[in-house]
Design an enzyme around this catalytic site. Structure first.
Site, PDB file in Angstrom:
ATOM      1  N   GLN A 276     -23.545 -33.837  10.432  1.00  0.00           N
ATOM      2  CA  GLN A 276     -22.797 -32.275   9.705  1.00  0.00           C
ATOM      3  C   GLN A 276     -23.194 -30.691  10.647  1.00  0.00           C
ATOM      4  O   GLN A 276     -22.651 -30.193  11.061  1.00  0.00           O
ATOM      5  CB  GLN A 276     -22.545 -31.872   8.367  1.00  0.00           C
TER       6      GLN A 276
ATOM      7  N   HIS B  59     -22.770 -28.747  13.230  1.00  0.00           N
ATOM      8  CA  HIS B  59     -21.736 -28.268  13.916  1.00  0.00           C
ATOM      9  C   HIS B  59     -21.320 -27.229  14.016  1.00  0.00           C
ATOM     10  O   HIS B  59     -20.659 -26.819  14.906  1.00  0.00           O
ATOM     11  CB  HIS B  59     -20.576 -29.029  12.730  1.00  0.00           C
TER      12      HIS B  59
ATOM     13  N   GLU C 291     -15.716 -32.389   2.040  1.00  0.00           N
ATOM     14  CA  GLU C 291     -15.090 -33.313   2.926  1.00  0.00           C
ATOM     15  C   GLU C 291     -15.803 -34.710   3.081  1.00  0.00           C
ATOM     16  O   GLU C 291     -14.915 -35.642   3.099  1.00  0.00           O
ATOM     17  CB  GLU C 291     -15.529 -31.763   3.837  1.00  0.00           C
ATOM     18  N   HIS C 292     -17.203 -34.471   3.513  1.00  0.00           N
ATOM     19  CA  HIS C 292     -17.036 -36.196   3.485  1.00  0.00           C
ATOM     20  C   HIS C 292     -17.998 -36.636   2.428  1.00  0.00           C
ATOM     21  O   HIS C 292     -18.949 -35.457   2.247  1.00  0.00           O
ATOM     22  CB  HIS C 292     -17.579 -36.370   4.744  1.00  0.00           C
TER      23      HIS C 292
ATOM     24  N   ASP D 191     -15.703 -39.956  12.461  1.00  0.00           N
ATOM     25  CA  ASP D 191     -14.933 -38.751  13.180  1.00  0.00           C
ATOM     26  C   ASP D 191     -14.795 -39.537  14.542  1.00  0.00           C
ATOM     27  O   ASP D 191     -13.588 -38.461  15.009  1.00  0.00           O
ATOM     28  CB  ASP D 191     -16.167 -38.036  13.746  1.00  0.00           C
TER      29      ASP D 191
ATOM     30  N   HIS E 112      29.021 -23.281 -11.599  1.00  0.00           N
ATOM     31  CA  HIS E 112      27.835 -25.225 -11.428  1.00  0.00           C
ATOM     32  C   HIS E 112      28.753 -26.146 -12.268  1.00  0.00           C
ATOM     33  O   HIS E 112      29.169 -27.345 -12.054  1.00  0.00           O
ATOM     34  CB  HIS E 112      26.591 -25.181 -12.444  1.00  0.00           C
TER      35      HIS E 112
END
Lengths: 430, 430
Positions: free
Chosen positions: B259, B262, B327-328, B361, B420
């Protein structure tokens, strides 16, 4: 009211204008809202109390001023007239049944390569529901927002609603009791949405904010999208009625007016293949409006935004309906199925002559929170999914990693991400 | 790297700070983006060409400069080295298989009251996929966005990607060919998102825009949310690894770095119940970084945002993981199931010692576009649902309307909406 015919030479242009016509407020509230959000984020309850005094004329002086307790909601519910109470209970029961069946299924399987894959759905921890004060304070909206959250399994359901000059709405309180709302705060506007999203000393933050509101509320939700989940960006209501000449014009006229009476910016459109029927409906709308307590709003909406489109054959209707992507579509024919199959973009469809849109607003079961302003091209009505989220999962053993790992290594190398490749290589002894 | 222990007296405060820490760009691009969107909306292709010349140094002088044709993409695909081509094909096949099973089911039933209810899912007509240029131009991202759209049944799939100084990316072109992309435009930045949302003379508007991008692209998507559907507001990547002392420290170190490499803003967190193991992993991270071509980025990320949390027992891990809503999440233990059952908030979970996040991934099948920045509390990874929408429908006959209509009338009366009520009354002869 605008009258069009697909036979007219100028139809394509006029229809394009109709499709592009945005009836949404262009009020530039973005800057004001940004200031309110920052203020509530920084000063919490103090800012909320100040803004509530200024905008609602309500003083959040003590606990009772901040919250409506569940006991008060129960009293409001028990004080309802029996037929209204029964109606609310039937609505809640039918909405619950439809949404129960919406709950998504988890997945958990091992595929041919020996890899375990799956996804598990879980509710959010807490949901906030905005309920407007004044004209649009509808108990039906409270049910339509709160019940899907409860069905999803949300443990903490919070309602915020403005109480202008201290006035509460007993119907909304009764609906909150029936739906099992956990907290009810007397706060409105962008400051309420900010309190729900950021949390304050008194109001703990939630994960998702849904519910209708004015331009400030809508802009606050838009700006806070990403800090919390939101349901959608909502605009004025709209209906498209596709009807042949075998309908009672009075029925169709009242359907058109049931949207028009919501809001001067609402839009009602009729598509029919019979000029005489179109005339009769138009006349009947005039007669009906005069009898309504909501005549002023309905008249403004119908005059400014109402449309009757005459087609040579109802066969032309689906293409027009798909371009309009309306919130509500009625198909008032003997065999609605053939046309329905060709309608790709609509929030909700009402089939046949005995399905006025109003039954969907209250009692049928499906959600009445639906995409407006052509958003049915890409958006869906509110559902239990808006209060849940999915976690995917993956499990490999040594053999499975040996089978698919090398391909991942090749891709990681190609993308220039060596640590990705290495995390697989070390496990394979490469 | 920050080292914490749940035994420390200051842990609660330090952990709260960690949870609140937003690593997202606060660059104030909102005003610039608003100007670009308005410009593209008003001037179309002319604005797009001007902005592309200014930002990408690429002149959109003729058709070939605007578009990359499918034939060129096929050439790029056919020119791939065989192992890379096979890896892309395996990835595409596995991603397709996982997403095929995600397709939602339609509903159509008659309930006890004789009311037909249901919902039908349909794909959007057109989807736009943003693919960044430069560092983040990943063919895997193209597959992860394009394949769910194709599986959903989207008929027109459009990719926009910047080609700085005219440079194209053969890997992205190859992936576009494999995924069946219909149009590939050499346009990037906020102007590309505006072109996709509003449409220009050359680029027809789409209904949904997905895909990663820089701060300008993310802000453009946020501002255009509601004009089109978008996938989510994405931030820097993050991983939480929960590991006992029976792991190879090298394996865990490479997972943390996968990670970190990145983005300098990415975050890697390790939770372990063994102080010595924590030390060994920390040392190993130092050794591994030095060997990476991505060392500079990985080192910045690990030093600024890396965290090791020592717990007394892994039993404490789920509560910490739920607060972080990462996230992970990797669970590197012999029996990951018990901890997994208690993790409520996570984008994707990787179970057991042989499931490094990198397989997710690229190749496992589930989507790698996942909620970041604690958004797993309310958001899900990308799926076929992002490219579809649901239309509910209702059908009543006279008897069914007689059964539930009166309750709707009572509610409409209570809400002060007489048209209505009337649309039901006229059908029941009331």
């Amino acid at each position: 009211m605008l009258r069009l015919s697909t036979k007219d030479s100028g139809f394509a242009q006029a229809f394009r204008r109709l499709v592009r016509d945005r009836r949404e407020s262009d009020e530039d509230v973005a800057r004001d809202v940004a200031l309110i959000l920052a203020d509530v984020r920084n000063r919490g309850d103090e800012a909320v109390a100040e803004l509530t005094r200024r905008f609602d004329g309500h003083s959040l002086s003590d606990d009772a001023a901040w919250r409506i307790e569940r006991a008060e909601c129960r009293e409001a519910f028990e004080a309802l007239k029996p037929d209204l109470r029964a109606a609310l209970e039937l609505a809640a029961q039918r909405i619950r049944a439809f949404h129960e069946a919406q709950k998504p299924e988890n997945r958990d399987y091992v595929d041919d390569a020996g890899i375990r894959l799956g996804a598990v759905w879980r509710p959010v921890d807490a949901a906030g529901l905005y309920v407007p004060g004044g004209r649009a304070a509808y108990p039906s909206s409270l049910l339509m927002n709160a019940i899907p959250a409860k069905v999803a399994g949300v443990e903490r359901l919070v309602v915020t609603t403005p109480t202008p000059r201290g006035e509460t709405n007993p119907l909304v309180m009764a609906a909150a009791y029936l739906a099992g709302v956990d907290e009810l705060w007397r706060v409105g506007g962008a400051q309420a949405v900010a309190a729900l999203a950021y949390g304050t000393q008194r109001i703990r933050a939630v994960d998702v904010v849904t519910g209708p509101g004015n331009a400030w509320v809508a802009e606050a939700k838009r700006q806070l999208y990403g800090v919390v989940g939101i349901d959608m960006v909502a605009g004025p209501s709209e209906i498209l009625v596709i009807a042949d000449a075998n309908n009672d014009p009075e029925w169709i006229a009242t359907d058109l007016l049931s949207q028009a009476e919501h809001d001067p910016a609402a839009q009602s459109i009729l598509i029919t293949d019979d000029a005489l029927f179109a005339d009769t409906v138009a006349d009947r709308v005039g007669v009906e409006i005069a009898m309504l307590e909501t005549a002023r709003v309905a008249d403004q909406s119908w005059n400014r935004h109402g449309v009757i489109i005459e087609v040579e054959s109802l066969d032309e209707a689906p293409a027009l309906a798909n371009a309009l992507a309306a919130e509500h579509v009625e198909i008032a024919t003997d065999d609605p199925e053939a046309l329905f199959a060709r309608i790709r973009h609509a929030g909700s469809v009402f089939l046949g002559r005995h399905t006025p849109e109003a039954v969907g607003d209250y009692i049928a079961g499906p959600n009445h929170v639906l995409p407006t302003g052509r958003r049915a091209r890409f958006a869906s009505g509110l559902s239990v999914l808006d209060f849940m989220k999915r976690t995917s999962f993956i499990q490999l053993d040594q053999a499975a990693l040996a089978a698919i790992g090398p391909a991942a290594i090749a891709l990681a190398d190609a993308e220039g991400l060596p640590a990705h490749a290495r995390s697989i290589e070390v496990r394979l002894g490469l």
